[in-house]
Design a protein around this motif. Structure first.
Motif, mmCIF file in Angstrom:
data_model
loop_
_atom_site.group_PDB
_atom_site.id
_atom_site.type_symbol
_atom_site.label_atom_id
_atom_site.label_comp_id
_atom_site.label_asym_id
_atom_site.label_seq_id
_atom_site.Cartn_x
_atom_site.Cartn_y
_atom_site.Cartn_z
ATOM 1 N N PRO A 95 1.002 -1.656 0.130
ATOM 2 C CA PRO A 95 0.146 -0.048 -0.069
ATOM 3 C C PRO A 95 0.879 1.079 -0.067
ATOM 4 O O PRO A 95 2.194 1.198 0.533
ATOM 5 C CB PRO A 95 -0.878 -0.218 1.065
ATOM 6 C CG PRO A 95 0.016 -1.325 2.504
ATOM 7 C CD PRO A 95 1.004 -2.053 1.095
ATOM 8 N N ILE A 96 0.460 2.528 -0.542
ATOM 9 C CA ILE A 96 0.619 3.512 -0.510
ATOM 10 C C ILE A 96 0.097 4.311 0.253
ATOM 11 O O ILE A 96 -1.566 4.717 0.313
ATOM 12 C CB ILE A 96 0.373 4.535 -2.382
ATOM 13 C CG1 ILE A 96 2.199 3.496 -2.788
ATOM 14 C CG2 ILE A 96 1.351 5.288 -1.585
ATOM 15 C CD1 ILE A 96 1.938 4.639 -4.181
ATOM 16 N N ASP A 97 0.871 4.931 1.409
ATOM 17 C CA ASP A 97 0.042 5.814 3.010
ATOM 18 C C ASP A 97 -0.376 7.213 1.779
ATOM 19 O O ASP A 97 -1.634 7.724 1.559
ATOM 20 C CB ASP A 97 1.145 6.027 4.180
ATOM 21 C CG ASP A 97 0.790 4.349 4.493
ATOM 22 O OD1 ASP A 97 -0.159 3.588 3.956
ATOM 23 O OD2 ASP A 97 1.705 4.490 4.894
ATOM 24 N N HIS A 98 0.178 7.822 1.203
ATOM 25 C CA HIS A 98 0.419 9.331 0.401
ATOM 26 C C HIS A 98 1.509 9.872 -0.385
ATOM 27 O O HIS A 98 2.478 8.844 -0.606
ATOM 28 C CB HIS A 98 1.023 10.486 1.715
ATOM 29 C CG HIS A 98 0.948 11.443 1.384
ATOM 30 N ND1 HIS A 98 -0.280 12.204 1.265
ATOM 31 C CD2 HIS A 98 1.933 12.231 1.368
ATOM 32 C CE1 HIS A 98 -0.273 13.536 1.007
ATOM 33 N NE2 HIS A 98 0.882 13.663 0.920
ATOM 34 N N ALA A 99 0.861 10.023 -1.653
ATOM 35 C CA ALA A 99 1.645 10.508 -2.885
ATOM 36 C C ALA A 99 1.744 12.506 -3.179
ATOM 37 O O ALA A 99 0.432 12.828 -2.557
ATOM 38 C CB ALA A 99 1.192 9.882 -3.884
ATOM 39 N N LEU A 100 2.619 12.658 -3.673
ATOM 40 C CA LEU A 100 2.573 14.141 -4.204
ATOM 41 C C LEU A 100 3.283 13.940 -5.297
ATOM 42 O O LEU A 100 4.187 13.759 -5.054
ATOM 43 C CB LEU A 100 3.214 14.461 -2.775
ATOM 44 C CG LEU A 100 3.872 16.548 -3.166
ATOM 45 C CD1 LEU A 100 2.175 16.998 -2.619
ATOM 46 C CD2 LEU A 100 4.668 16.745 -2.492
ATOM 47 N N ARG A 101 3.174 14.551 -6.170
ATOM 48 C CA ARG A 101 3.895 15.401 -7.678
ATOM 49 C C ARG A 101 4.052 16.867 -7.220
ATOM 50 O O ARG A 101 4.369 17.827 -6.965
ATOM 51 C CB ARG A 101 2.618 16.031 -8.171
ATOM 52 C CG ARG A 101 3.328 15.971 -9.825
ATOM 53 C CD ARG A 101 2.729 16.043 -10.982
ATOM 54 N NE ARG A 101 1.166 15.090 -11.121
ATOM 55 C CZ ARG A 101 1.753 13.978 -11.835
ATOM 56 N NH1 ARG A 101 2.254 13.730 -13.146
ATOM 57 N NH2 ARG A 101 0.543 13.229 -11.631
ATOM 58 N N SER A 109 -4.639 10.181 -5.163
ATOM 59 C CA SER A 109 -4.154 9.609 -6.618
ATOM 60 C C SER A 109 -3.863 10.267 -7.824
ATOM 61 O O SER A 109 -3.928 9.944 -8.782
ATOM 62 C CB SER A 109 -5.988 8.936 -6.815
ATOM 63 O OG SER A 109 -6.942 9.931 -7.036
ATOM 64 N N ASP A 110 -4.533 11.837 -7.212
ATOM 65 C CA ASP A 110 -3.787 12.420 -8.373
ATOM 66 C C ASP A 110 -2.201 13.102 -9.166
ATOM 67 O O ASP A 110 -2.074 13.636 -10.215
ATOM 68 C CB ASP A 110 -4.674 13.916 -8.015
ATOM 69 C CG ASP A 110 -6.568 14.314 -7.844
ATOM 70 O OD1 ASP A 110 -7.287 13.551 -8.180
ATOM 71 O OD2 ASP A 110 -6.489 15.354 -7.352
ATOM 72 N N ALA A 111 -1.257 12.855 -8.231
ATOM 73 C CA ALA A 111 -0.691 12.732 -7.906
ATOM 74 C C ALA A 111 0.292 11.692 -9.327
ATOM 75 O O ALA A 111 1.184 11.428 -9.603
ATOM 76 C CB ALA A 111 0.079 12.475 -6.777
#
Length: 112
Positions: A95-101, A109-111
């Motif tokens: 799992p991925i807890d957080h993502a940032l572009r 998910s937008d990233a």
């Protein structure tokens, strides 16, 4: 969101990339790695001398996908990377807890 990590044979990369692109996976990270599993390397003959290769060349593919796409991505990688021979590789899903572009500041998910 899920991180799918696949260890595959190097000559399968183009086929796997094309199949993932076809299902809508737009980015991936590929790293050249060496390792062994159950095959524990193999013996080769070079200029008449026999030697043991303990670590075999592999590719590590990492893709970050939405949770609903993860199983489809795993199925596509499995189907396209399989040769039926020992050493075809492994797939890990975490799992991925957080993502940032970084460029835009988009998150989760937008990233992706």
């Amino acid at each position: 969101m899920k991180l799918v990590v696949a260890i595959i044979k190097p000559f399968k990369l183009d086929e796997v990339r094309q199949a993932l692109t076809a299902i809508g996976v737009h980015g991936m990270t590929v790293t050249e790695v060496k390792g062994y599993g159950r095959q524990k390397g193999h013996t080769e003959i070079y200029r008449g001398a026999e030697y043991v290769v303990n670590f075999l060349p592999k590719l590590r593919i990492e893709i970050a996908v939405a949770s609903d796409v993860a199983e489809k991505a795993v199925a596509v990688i499995t189907a396209t990377a399989r040769t039926g021979q020992i050493g075809d590789g492994k797939i890990f899903v975490t799992p991925i807890d957080h993502a940032l572009r970084i460029r835009t500041g988009e998150t989760d998910s937008d990233a992706l």
